[in-house]
Design an enzyme around this catalytic site. Structure first.
Site, PDB file in Angstrom:
ATOM      1  N   ASN A  45       5.300   2.378  -5.944  1.00 38.16           N
ATOM      2  CA  ASN A  45       5.625   2.164  -7.348  1.00 38.16           C
ATOM      3  C   ASN A  45       4.626   2.792  -8.322  1.00 38.16           C
ATOM      4  O   ASN A  45       5.005   3.192  -9.418  1.00 38.16           O
ATOM      5  CB  ASN A  45       5.748   0.661  -7.622  1.00 38.16           C
ATOM      6  N   ARG A  94      12.643  -2.294  -8.880  1.00 31.82           N
ATOM      7  CA  ARG A  94      11.230  -2.430  -9.251  1.00 31.82           C
ATOM      8  C   ARG A  94      11.067  -1.925 -10.682  1.00 31.82           C
ATOM      9  O   ARG A  94      11.850  -1.090 -11.145  1.00 31.82           O
ATOM     10  CB  ARG A  94      10.330  -1.556  -8.339  1.00 31.82           C
ATOM     11  N   ARG A  97      14.507   8.921  10.091  1.00 33.73           N
ATOM     12  CA  ARG A  97      14.838   8.137   8.897  1.00 33.73           C
ATOM     13  C   ARG A  97      13.971   8.495   7.700  1.00 33.73           C
ATOM     14  O   ARG A  97      14.242   8.066   6.592  1.00 33.73           O
ATOM     15  CB  ARG A  97      14.633   6.636   9.177  1.00 33.73           C
ATOM     16  N   LYS A 132       4.508   5.424   5.224  1.00 33.88           N
ATOM     17  CA  LYS A 132       3.784   4.153   5.212  1.00 33.88           C
ATOM     18  C   LYS A 132       3.641   3.561   6.623  1.00 33.88           C
ATOM     19  O   LYS A 132       3.292   2.399   6.779  1.00 33.88           O
ATOM     20  CB  LYS A 132       4.500   3.165   4.285  1.00 33.88           C
ATOM     21  N   PRO A 153       0.836  -1.209   0.000  1.00 29.28           N
ATOM     22  CA  PRO A 153       0.000   0.000   0.000  1.00 29.28           C
ATOM     23  C   PRO A 153       0.870   1.258   0.000  1.00 29.28           C
ATOM     24  O   PRO A 153       1.912   1.291   0.653  1.00 29.28           O
ATOM     25  CB  PRO A 153      -0.783  -0.088   1.305  1.00 29.28           C
ATOM     26  N   GLU A 154       0.436   2.279  -0.720  1.00 29.17           N
ATOM     27  CA  GLU A 154       1.185   3.532  -0.743  1.00 29.17           C
ATOM     28  C   GLU A 154       0.614   4.470   0.323  1.00 29.17           C
ATOM     29  O   GLU A 154      -0.397   4.165   0.969  1.00 29.17           O
ATOM     30  CB  GLU A 154       1.152   4.125  -2.156  1.00 29.17           C
TER      31      GLU A 154
END
Ligand code: ZN
Length: 266
Positions: free
Chosen positions: A162, A255, A121, A52, A2-3
């Site tokens: 992606n 990817r 991060r 995320k 999931p984005e």
């Protein structure tokens, strides 16, 4: 995976269903029994999405940190919920609603110092920090990797996956192979604005539709067929919806990525 728009949407809908009252927490699968016991019965104050990641804040208990990863899923029920399955890592319930979490990569309790490390991060999140144009530009300017790779790096921008990386680069007319550091302030700002607009729409509707209605011959966004909602993602060899050129694909940051060689020439 999931984005970010999906994660923010989970946060918003679960906040509406569960926040502001004590919540029962348990681990039907048994892999999070101790952690669930420590938040069980505490009042849920808020749920925050960061890229995320999801952070659940409780009155008088540690923060719950969830990352869905590739296989994680939420199911929410408002009336008459079915019992949880044996793979349910965590169940959260109040009198009205139930949320079941299965298959997450991360489901843990963290203290403020660990949360700080997590945030350090991550790059800016277009949904939480829409004004972070400058920070995004700074991060890009220091990367020599292709912009298509930089967009998947959560240290550069948090929440892009992606589909959005390919589609926003198309919308901004940027060749994914261009080194991130060579983009320039104006192009970086346009790309950031595109990310904010597209992720916001995805969060609101729960689906990714980047195509402009006239480009697929309809008048309203709601009328765009499910098979025609994207410009380049998984459209290798098909004609570009804007210029007719063949969509290409290649690997970038492990990817596949897709682009139009004409619309994204520079
Ligand atoms: Zn094109």
């Amino acid at each position: 995976m999931p984005e970010g728009h999906t994660i923010h949407r989970h946060a918003r809908l679960q906040r509406r269903a569960l926040a502001g009252a004590p919540v029962r927490a348990w681990s039907p699968q048994g892999r999070f029994t101790e952690g669930a016991a420590r938040i069980d019965g505490h009042r849920l104050e808020d749920i925050e999405a960061v890229g995320k990641h999801l952070l659940y804040r409780w009155e008088g208990a540690q923060t719950l940190h969830v990352h869905l990863g590739l296989f994680g899923k939420y199911k929410t029920f408002h009336d008459d919920p079915p019992p949880p399955t044996e793979t349910t890592r965590l169940a959260l319930a109040n009198g009205r609603s139930v949320v079941y979490l299965t298959g997450p990569t991360i489901c843990e309790l963290i203290d403020p110092q660990e949360e700080e490390q997590l945030r350090a991060r991550l790059g800016p999140d277009p949904l939480s920090n829409p004004d972070a144009t400058g920070r995004f530009g700074d991060k890009l300017s220091r990367r020599r990797v292709p912009i298509g790779a930089a967009l998947l790096d959560q240290r550069v921008v948090a929440g892009v996956g992606n589909v959005y990386r390919a589609e926003t680069l198309f919308l901004a007319g940027i060749d994914p192979h261009l080194p991130a550091g060579s983009l320039g302030g104006e192009a970086a700002a346009e790309l950031w604005a595109t990310l904010v607009t597209e992720l916001r729409r995805g969060e609101r509707t729960g689906r990714i539709v980047t195509v402009a209605p006239p480009d697929v011959g309809v008048r309203r966004r709601a009328d765009i067929p499910g098979t025609e909602r994207l410009y380049v993602y998984k459209r290798e060899g098909l004609p570009c919806r804007r210029c007719g050129d063949g969509i290409r694909s290649g690997e970038m940051a492990s990817r596949l990525i897709w682009w139009c060689p004409t619309c994204q020439a520079a």
